[in-house]
Design a protein around this motif. Sequence first.
Motif, PDB file in Angstrom:
ATOM      1  N   ASP A   1       0.864  -1.176   0.000  1.00  0.00           N
ATOM      2  CA  ASP A   1       0.000   0.000   0.000  1.00  0.00           C
ATOM      3  C   ASP A   1       0.907   1.235   0.000  1.00  0.00           C
ATOM      4  O   ASP A   1       2.086   1.158   0.375  1.00  0.00           O
ATOM      5  CB  ASP A   1      -0.884  -0.038   1.249  1.00  0.00           C
ATOM      6  N   MET A   2       0.365   2.364  -0.391  1.00  0.00           N
ATOM      7  CA  MET A   2       1.186   3.582  -0.441  1.00  0.00           C
ATOM      8  C   MET A   2       0.922   4.498   0.754  1.00  0.00           C
ATOM      9  O   MET A   2       1.741   4.586   1.652  1.00  0.00           O
ATOM     10  CB  MET A   2       0.959   4.304  -1.773  1.00  0.00           C
ATOM     11  N   ASP A   3      -0.220   5.164   0.787  1.00  0.00           N
ATOM     12  CA  ASP A   3      -0.490   6.147   1.837  1.00  0.00           C
ATOM     13  C   ASP A   3      -0.638   5.455   3.192  1.00  0.00           C
ATOM     14  O   ASP A   3      -1.432   4.537   3.357  1.00  0.00           O
ATOM     15  CB  ASP A   3      -1.749   6.944   1.500  1.00  0.00           C
ATOM     16  N   GLY A   4       0.157   5.903   4.159  1.00  0.00           N
ATOM     17  CA  GLY A   4       0.126   5.314   5.486  1.00  0.00           C
ATOM     18  C   GLY A   4       0.967   4.062   5.614  1.00  0.00           C
ATOM     19  O   GLY A   4       1.065   3.486   6.707  1.00  0.00           O
ATOM     20  N   THR A   5       1.613   3.659   4.517  1.00  0.00           N
ATOM     21  CA  THR A   5       2.416   2.425   4.519  1.00  0.00           C
ATOM     22  C   THR A   5       3.795   2.703   3.936  1.00  0.00           C
ATOM     23  O   THR A   5       4.756   2.920   4.653  1.00  0.00           O
ATOM     24  CB  THR A   5       1.697   1.308   3.733  1.00  0.00           C
ATOM     25  N   LEU A   6       3.883   2.712   2.618  1.00  0.00           N
ATOM     26  CA  LEU A   6       5.148   3.049   1.968  1.00  0.00           C
ATOM     27  C   LEU A   6       5.542   4.496   2.240  1.00  0.00           C
ATOM     28  O   LEU A   6       6.714   4.816   2.440  1.00  0.00           O
ATOM     29  CB  LEU A   6       5.029   2.814   0.456  1.00  0.00           C
ATOM     30  N   LEU A   7       4.549   5.396   2.232  1.00  0.00           N
ATOM     31  CA  LEU A   7       4.801   6.835   2.369  1.00  0.00           C
ATOM     32  C   LEU A   7       4.698   7.281   3.824  1.00  0.00           C
ATOM     33  O   LEU A   7       3.826   6.810   4.561  1.00  0.00           O
ATOM     34  CB  LEU A   7       3.799   7.629   1.528  1.00  0.00           C
TER      35      LEU A   7
ATOM     36  N   ARG B   1      -4.843   4.788  -5.031  1.00  0.00           N
ATOM     37  CA  ARG B   1      -4.567   5.881  -5.969  1.00  0.00           C
ATOM     38  C   ARG B   1      -4.767   5.449  -7.418  1.00  0.00           C
ATOM     39  O   ARG B   1      -4.617   4.282  -7.757  1.00  0.00           O
ATOM     40  CB  ARG B   1      -3.119   6.352  -5.817  1.00  0.00           C
ATOM     41  N   GLY B   2      -5.022   6.450  -8.270  1.00  0.00           N
ATOM     42  CA  GLY B   2      -5.037   6.228  -9.704  1.00  0.00           C
ATOM     43  C   GLY B   2      -3.626   6.255 -10.260  1.00  0.00           C
ATOM     44  O   GLY B   2      -2.686   6.724  -9.606  1.00  0.00           O
ATOM     45  N   ILE B   3      -3.496   5.782 -11.487  1.00  0.00           N
ATOM     46  CA  ILE B   3      -2.163   5.617 -12.077  1.00  0.00           C
ATOM     47  C   ILE B   3      -1.398   6.938 -12.142  1.00  0.00           C
ATOM     48  O   ILE B   3      -0.168   6.971 -11.969  1.00  0.00           O
ATOM     49  CB  ILE B   3      -2.267   4.963 -13.484  1.00  0.00           C
ATOM     50  N   GLN B   4      -2.111   8.049 -12.349  1.00  0.00           N
ATOM     51  CA  GLN B   4      -1.426   9.338 -12.459  1.00  0.00           C
ATOM     52  C   GLN B   4      -0.742   9.735 -11.144  1.00  0.00           C
ATOM     53  O   GLN B   4       0.303  10.383 -11.156  1.00  0.00           O
ATOM     54  CB  GLN B   4      -2.416  10.432 -12.879  1.00  0.00           C
ATOM     55  N   LEU B   5      -1.333   9.350 -10.015  1.00  0.00           N
ATOM     56  CA  LEU B   5      -0.777   9.698  -8.710  1.00  0.00           C
ATOM     57  C   LEU B   5       0.189   8.639  -8.191  1.00  0.00           C
ATOM     58  O   LEU B   5       0.802   8.816  -7.134  1.00  0.00           O
ATOM     59  CB  LEU B   5      -1.913   9.913  -7.703  1.00  0.00           C
ATOM     60  N   ILE B   6       0.332   7.562  -8.930  1.00  0.00           N
ATOM     61  CA  ILE B   6       1.303   6.515  -8.598  1.00  0.00           C
ATOM     62  C   ILE B   6       2.632   6.781  -9.304  1.00  0.00           C
ATOM     63  O   ILE B   6       3.711   6.499  -8.784  1.00  0.00           O
ATOM     64  CB  ILE B   6       0.764   5.127  -9.024  1.00  0.00           C
TER      65      ILE B   6
ATOM     66  N   GLU C   1       8.400   5.717 -10.469  1.00  0.00           N
ATOM     67  CA  GLU C   1       9.625   6.133 -11.153  1.00  0.00           C
ATOM     68  C   GLU C   1      10.763   6.363 -10.160  1.00  0.00           C
ATOM     69  O   GLU C   1      11.914   6.015 -10.436  1.00  0.00           O
ATOM     70  CB  GLU C   1       9.351   7.390 -11.978  1.00  0.00           C
ATOM     71  N   GLN C   2      10.451   6.933  -9.009  1.00  0.00           N
ATOM     72  CA  GLN C   2      11.481   7.163  -7.989  1.00  0.00           C
ATOM     73  C   GLN C   2      12.132   5.843  -7.570  1.00  0.00           C
ATOM     74  O   GLN C   2      13.344   5.764  -7.388  1.00  0.00           O
ATOM     75  CB  GLN C   2      10.869   7.853  -6.770  1.00  0.00           C
ATOM     76  N   LEU C   3      11.309   4.795  -7.418  1.00  0.00           N
ATOM     77  CA  LEU C   3      11.821   3.484  -7.001  1.00  0.00           C
ATOM     78  C   LEU C   3      12.386   2.679  -8.166  1.00  0.00           C
ATOM     79  O   LEU C   3      12.909   1.587  -7.962  1.00  0.00           O
ATOM     80  CB  LEU C   3      10.708   2.683  -6.320  1.00  0.00           C
TER      81      LEU C   3
ATOM     82  N   LEU D   1       3.724   1.241 -16.137  1.00  0.00           N
ATOM     83  CA  LEU D   1       3.104   2.566 -16.114  1.00  0.00           C
ATOM     84  C   LEU D   1       2.235   2.846 -17.329  1.00  0.00           C
ATOM     85  O   LEU D   1       1.254   3.577 -17.241  1.00  0.00           O
ATOM     86  CB  LEU D   1       4.181   3.643 -16.014  1.00  0.00           C
ATOM     87  N   ASP D   2       2.593   2.293 -18.475  1.00  0.00           N
ATOM     88  CA  ASP D   2       1.917   2.674 -19.711  1.00  0.00           C
ATOM     89  C   ASP D   2       1.207   1.522 -20.411  1.00  0.00           C
ATOM     90  O   ASP D   2       0.851   1.638 -21.585  1.00  0.00           O
ATOM     91  CB  ASP D   2       2.941   3.312 -20.668  1.00  0.00           C
ATOM     92  N   GLN D   3       0.986   0.420 -19.687  1.00  0.00           N
ATOM     93  CA  GLN D   3       0.317  -0.723 -20.295  1.00  0.00           C
ATOM     94  C   GLN D   3      -0.756  -1.276 -19.358  1.00  0.00           C
ATOM     95  O   GLN D   3      -0.461  -2.032 -18.437  1.00  0.00           O
ATOM     96  CB  GLN D   3       1.325  -1.825 -20.660  1.00  0.00           C
ATOM     97  N   GLN D   4      -1.987  -0.873 -19.601  1.00  0.00           N
ATOM     98  CA  GLN D   4      -3.099  -1.356 -18.788  1.00  0.00           C
ATOM     99  C   GLN D   4      -3.382  -2.827 -19.104  1.00  0.00           C
ATOM    100  O   GLN D   4      -3.330  -3.258 -20.256  1.00  0.00           O
ATOM    101  CB  GLN D   4      -4.350  -0.523 -19.079  1.00  0.00           C
TER     102      GLN D   4
END
Length: 247
Positions: free
Chosen positions: A10-16, A46-51, A56-58, A76-79
């Motif tokens: 998960d991102m918010d509250g976990t990774l971040l 989150r949606g892909i735009q906010l991911i 990319e950082q990782l 990132l670019d292949q649904q």
Amino acid sequence: MTTFKLLALDMDGTLLNDRKEISRQNAKWIATCREQGIIVVLSTGRGIQLIRPYYEQLQLDSPIVAVNGGEVWKGLDQQYVRHAMPFEQIDRLRRLALDLDVWYWAYHTEGKVNRNTWDELAAGQMEWIKFGFRTEDSAAMAALHERIPQIGDFELTNSHPTNIEINPAGITKASGLREVCKLLDVRMQEVVAVGDSANDLAMIVEAGLGVAMGNAQEEVKLRADVVTDSNEEDGVAKVIQRYILRI
């Protein structure tokens, strides 16, 4: 002893952390994890735009579970998979939010909108994936839980006790991870899933090792296999060290 092949975060509250940053320790140990052949998957509301910036950082090259399983991406670019919600349901959920005077937001394929940025003319042309409410009013929250099922058959979770996140019934981070596992030929028993909120519960329960953050909601802690440190204490880095690399 199970050898884990995939780490779902998960991102918010976990990774971040609380400043929405990836700590130096988390980034370091994720890189080490990947060097050892472990696949790291972001599994988020989150949606892909906010991911994108964090992916990319990782320097990840793995699949992504987005909008609580509403989408799975090969990169990132292949649904790969999308589970859309009919606009009629989105519109009725929005009208419910207005009726109860609560904050709302929603994800469509182009990004995220909320009560302040809703475009009546464009809304009917969009493909919608998730809807959310937020309120600190307990009476309004109770009314939402009573009235939402009258609109449709949904999966209801939250990323905080003051919100409700809505996807089509059966669509969760766990269903998204199952798609990723099929794609990569990994078993769910070989997955470590880490999260802090109700929208993480399905993947935490279904994974081979389900980990709750130290800052997680109490129900998540109770149902997880183990509890790590908080998102302010590099909890993800410690999961990697203790349970995946076992050092």
